[in-house]
Design an enzyme around this catalytic site. Sequence first.
Site, PDB file in Angstrom:
ATOM      1  N   SER A  13       0.866  -1.235   0.129  1.00 50.48           N
ATOM      2  CA  SER A  13      -0.127   0.207  -0.070  1.00 50.48           C
ATOM      3  C   SER A  13       0.715   1.214  -0.043  1.00 50.48           C
ATOM      4  O   SER A  13       0.364   2.386  -0.307  1.00 50.48           O
ATOM      5  CB  SER A  13      -0.855   0.035   1.220  1.00 50.48           C
ATOM      6  N   CYS A  75       2.382  -7.088   1.384  1.00 49.21           N
ATOM      7  CA  CYS A  75       1.552  -6.252   2.305  1.00 49.21           C
ATOM      8  C   CYS A  75       0.619  -7.446   3.063  1.00 49.21           C
ATOM      9  O   CYS A  75      -0.205  -8.291   2.450  1.00 49.21           O
ATOM     10  CB  CYS A  75       0.603  -5.534   1.480  1.00 49.21           C
ATOM     11  N   GLU A 178       4.349   6.303   7.930  1.00 46.08           N
ATOM     12  CA  GLU A 178       4.372   6.930   6.555  1.00 46.08           C
ATOM     13  C   GLU A 178       4.575   8.378   6.563  1.00 46.08           C
ATOM     14  O   GLU A 178       5.070   9.012   5.718  1.00 46.08           O
ATOM     15  CB  GLU A 178       2.978   6.858   5.851  1.00 46.08           C
ATOM     16  N   HIS A 212       5.147  -2.608   7.291  1.00 47.01           N
ATOM     17  CA  HIS A 212       5.559  -1.273   7.804  1.00 47.01           C
ATOM     18  C   HIS A 212       6.198  -1.452   9.084  1.00 47.01           C
ATOM     19  O   HIS A 212       7.132  -0.428   9.465  1.00 47.01           O
ATOM     20  CB  HIS A 212       4.383  -0.314   8.076  1.00 47.01           C
TER      21      HIS A 212
HETATM   22  N1  DGL Z   1       1.937  -2.674   5.062  1.00 47.67           N
HETATM   23  C1  DGL Z   1       0.884  -3.222   4.799  1.00 47.67           C
HETATM   24  C2  DGL Z   1       0.713  -4.290   5.639  1.00 47.67           C
HETATM   25  O1  DGL Z   1       1.501  -5.343   5.840  1.00 47.67           O
HETATM   26  C3  DGL Z   1      -0.294  -2.118   4.775  1.00 47.67           C
HETATM   27  C4  DGL Z   1      -0.608  -1.258   5.773  1.00 47.67           C
HETATM   28  C5  DGL Z   1      -1.719  -0.309   5.629  1.00 47.67           C
HETATM   29  O2  DGL Z   1      -1.615  -0.021   4.084  1.00 47.67           O
HETATM   30  O3  DGL Z   1      -2.666  -0.136   6.502  1.00 47.67           O
HETATM   31  O4  DGL Z   1      -0.545  -4.865   6.083  1.00 47.67           O
END
Ligand code: DGL
Length: 292
Positions: A13, A75, A178, A212
Amino acid sequence: MKFNNSPIGIFDSGLGGLTVFKEIRKILPFEDLIYFGDTARVPYGNKSKETIIKYSSEILGFLTDKGIKIAIVACNTSSSLALDYLRKISPVPVFGVIEPGAQKAVELSLNISGRKIIAVIGTSATVKSGAYSKTIKEKAGLLCGAKKAEAVNISNIDFNENLEIIEKSCPLFVPLVEEDFLNEEITKNVIKYYLASVIKEKPACLVLGCTHYPILKDFIEKEIGNSTEIIDSGVETARSVKNYLEEFGMLKSGTKYGNEIFFVSDDSERFKELGGKFLGRPIDNVYVVNFS
Ligand code: DGL
């Protein structure tokens, strides 16, 4: 041979998938990599399954049009909710990040006697999906007879006397990353706040169930202490992708360092700046793509 030299597609994302990209690059230095960060539509973690499937399919289509040999859904949210669908529509193999992290958690807990607690932190959508609990139970070979995962903020499922899974959503972590709030006091306080209920359970391991979160790993580690092993699903995913490419003879030939190209759906300058910081080196070749 021509197909083996095609690039690997990786998407998330936003910036988080760069933690997977980094691990892939570390162990597959010669592969060409294409990264897509859906920066216009981040976060996915508070969106519906339908929306996540729609966004993920658009990105997969974009990457397969670029001639990738495999796709990595870097993700957890998309892996939890869209992976089955993506695998159905994809002309190339699609890898998610849930299975490798779950596998590692089970392997680690097998070595622990007595009460074993696997904790997973992730976005609200990932936790609500119950994907980690389900996959961990499958991996542990205990799915039959297990209680169904509850889609709540914390679900604590006893699936045998000694093994428990705790899933906790941490919805503020993604915006903090972010926004590059890494060295702010507020970030440490938010980590403390979310992890308090997890720490109380003294888990054997903690799966970072969002790509993240490895960016916050040092702070998380400090908070949870070193008797809990932290599992980065990016590291585990990179290993399983490498094994797959080796097993199926799909590694790129030659020893020339692989090319890298990045696509985002919004603001390439910001991605260059922050992404470069997370990767620990400058990022060039960033292009903006608009799906509408
Ligand atoms: N980095 C993503 C994950 O592993 C998405 C985080 C998001 O966009 O809320 O879930």
